[in-house]
Design an enzyme around this catalytic site. Sequence first.
Site, PDB file in Angstrom:
ATOM      1  N   SER A 118       0.863  -1.182   0.000  1.00 33.92           N
ATOM      2  CA  SER A 118       0.000   0.000   0.000  1.00 33.92           C
ATOM      3  C   SER A 118       0.901   1.234   0.000  1.00 33.92           C
ATOM      4  CB  SER A 118      -0.834  -0.005   1.281  1.00 33.92           C
ATOM      5  OG  SER A 118      -1.493   1.235   1.469  1.00 33.92           O
TER       6      SER A 118
ATOM      7  N   TYR B 252      -2.218  -1.429  10.396  1.00 34.75           N
ATOM      8  CA  TYR B 252      -2.169  -1.527   8.924  1.00 34.75           C
ATOM      9  C   TYR B 252      -0.852  -0.971   8.392  1.00 34.75           C
ATOM     10  CZ  TYR B 252      -4.006  -1.131   4.108  1.00 34.75           C
ATOM     11  OH  TYR B 252      -4.211  -1.243   2.753  1.00 34.75           O
TER      12      TYR B 252
HETATM   13  P1  NAD Z   1     -11.557  -5.961  -0.153  1.00 35.10           P
HETATM   14  O1  NAD Z   1     -12.120  -5.870   1.208  1.00 35.10           O
HETATM   15  O2  NAD Z   1     -12.387  -5.616  -1.330  1.00 35.10           O
HETATM   16  O3  NAD Z   1     -10.957  -7.418  -0.397  1.00 35.10           O
HETATM   17  C1  NAD Z   1     -10.229  -8.083   0.597  1.00 35.10           C
HETATM   18  C2  NAD Z   1     -10.189  -9.540   0.259  1.00 35.10           C
HETATM   19  O4  NAD Z   1      -9.492 -10.220   1.300  1.00 35.10           O
HETATM   20  C3  NAD Z   1     -11.577 -10.180   0.157  1.00 35.10           C
HETATM   21  O5  NAD Z   1     -11.570 -11.171  -0.842  1.00 35.10           O
HETATM   22  C4  NAD Z   1     -11.736 -10.831   1.546  1.00 35.10           C
HETATM   23  O6  NAD Z   1     -12.648 -11.922   1.564  1.00 35.10           O
HETATM   24  C5  NAD Z   1     -10.307 -11.285   1.759  1.00 35.10           C
HETATM   25  N1  NAD Z   1     -10.015 -11.589   3.153  1.00 35.10           N
HETATM   26  C6  NAD Z   1     -10.179 -10.808   4.252  1.00 35.10           C
HETATM   27  N2  NAD Z   1      -9.822 -11.496   5.356  1.00 35.10           N
HETATM   28  C7  NAD Z   1      -9.414 -12.721   4.938  1.00 35.10           C
HETATM   29  C8  NAD Z   1      -8.937 -13.874   5.593  1.00 35.10           C
HETATM   30  N3  NAD Z   1      -8.800 -13.926   6.930  1.00 35.10           N
HETATM   31  N4  NAD Z   1      -8.637 -14.951   4.839  1.00 35.10           N
HETATM   32  C9  NAD Z   1      -8.789 -14.936   3.493  1.00 35.10           C
HETATM   33  N5  NAD Z   1      -9.240 -13.868   2.819  1.00 35.10           N
HETATM   34  C10 NAD Z   1      -9.541 -12.785   3.544  1.00 35.10           C
HETATM   35  O7  NAD Z   1     -10.223  -5.072  -0.117  1.00 35.10           O
HETATM   36  P2  NAD Z   1      -9.277  -4.482  -1.263  1.00 35.10           P
HETATM   37  O8  NAD Z   1      -9.393  -3.022  -1.196  1.00 35.10           O
HETATM   38  O9  NAD Z   1      -9.480  -5.185  -2.542  1.00 35.10           O
HETATM   39  O10 NAD Z   1      -7.860  -4.853  -0.636  1.00 35.10           O
HETATM   40  C11 NAD Z   1      -7.029  -5.866  -1.123  1.00 35.10           C
HETATM   41  C12 NAD Z   1      -5.607  -5.601  -0.678  1.00 35.10           C
HETATM   42  O11 NAD Z   1      -5.173  -4.362  -1.230  1.00 35.10           O
HETATM   43  C13 NAD Z   1      -5.433  -5.482   0.828  1.00 35.10           C
HETATM   44  O12 NAD Z   1      -4.232  -6.099   1.239  1.00 35.10           O
HETATM   45  C14 NAD Z   1      -5.360  -3.981   1.042  1.00 35.10           C
HETATM   46  O13 NAD Z   1      -4.644  -3.661   2.197  1.00 35.10           O
HETATM   47  C15 NAD Z   1      -4.648  -3.544  -0.215  1.00 35.10           C
HETATM   48  N6  NAD Z   1      -4.832  -2.134  -0.549  1.00 35.10           N
HETATM   49  C16 NAD Z   1      -6.071  -1.642  -0.789  1.00 35.10           C
HETATM   50  C17 NAD Z   1      -6.202  -0.298  -1.105  1.00 35.10           C
HETATM   51  C18 NAD Z   1      -7.525   0.331  -1.410  1.00 35.10           C
HETATM   52  O14 NAD Z   1      -7.581   1.548  -1.513  1.00 35.10           O
HETATM   53  N7  NAD Z   1      -8.590  -0.430  -1.561  1.00 35.10           N
HETATM   54  C19 NAD Z   1      -5.077   0.529  -1.171  1.00 35.10           C
HETATM   55  C20 NAD Z   1      -3.829  -0.029  -0.910  1.00 35.10           C
HETATM   56  C21 NAD Z   1      -3.722  -1.372  -0.607  1.00 35.10           C
END
Ligand code: NAD
Length: 260
Positions: free
Chosen positions: A142, A155
């Site tokens: 991130s 985080y």
């Molecule tokens: P999201 O909530 O849409 O998806 C998260 C996914 O992780 C889902 O499929 C959920 O079921 C899964 N998950 C959660 N807990 C779990 C567990 N214990 N076991 C297995 N699966 C699990 O979130 P996103 O925004 O798509 O985030 C995905 C990644 O990207 C994360 O690591 C997040 O930190 C990172 N990220 C997101 C953003 C953003 O702005 N959305 C920015 C930077 C980084």
Amino acid sequence: MSLAGKTALITGSTSGIGLGIAHGFAQAGINVVMNGFGDPQDIEQERAALEARGVRAIYDGTDMSQPDAIAGMMERVAAEFGRLDIVVNNAGIQHVSPVEEFPREKWDAIMAINLSSAFHTSRAAIPAMKAAGWGRIINIASAHGLVASPFKSAYVAAKHGMLGLTKTLALEVAQDNITCNAICPGYVYTPLVEKQIPDTAKARGLSEEQVINDVLLAAQWTKKFVTVEQLAGTALFLCSDHAENITGTSIAVDGGWTAA
Ligand code: NAD
């Protein structure tokens, strides 16, 4: 070299960024192991949509906070496909709260899911990648792996840790034709971001609209959310031959956030 016929595990791919990467990979002919939580019917629909792109897609609902279950998933994937070429460590959760009120169990869960799970999958995947003479590990960190924001202690710590893990693994496997890199997205409008808007509003005493414009996109100089398609494209680039000498680094896809 074409990526068609390779197999990728994408953790947390039932939603958001992981699902977007799964579709980008399937489009490139890469078989996909989906993982994550959600409604079984929705997951089956997404799995079928991936297969409609002409690849094999399976779903494994392993809880990425459980090391033994992760080991079991890695064995199942090896048995199903006989190979695992690409691991995208993407599963992640968020909790927003001042540190002195931060629940201990949330700290532990964020460390386990956002950081330790990447160690467990990589540890299990590397021997077969070495034997195959090719591999790609992509860690979805991130912008918060590069800089901090208040109220996200666990985080930010986990994502900074992810970059340390990325660098270390990259060095260990550098001569095995395996690369390990991190992608550092800025804000992507996914359920994870949507869910933290009310909490951030509460923690900072703002309206939800103010959180979107003045907090989330405040640092994103393009004033645009990053898209999951852009992240899928970045991940595919890291899998390509052009990226063979890119290892142990992070690519910020953050609209200029960490440049300032
Ligand atoms: P999201 O909530 O849409 O998806 C998260 C996914 O992780 C889902 O499929 C959920 O079921 C899964 N998950 C959660 N807990 C779990 C567990 N214990 N076991 C297995 N699966 C699990 O979130 P996103 O925004 O798509 O985030 C995905 C990644 O990207 C994360 O690591 C997040 O930190 C990172 N990220 C997101 C953003 C953003 O702005 N959305 C920015 C930077 C980084």
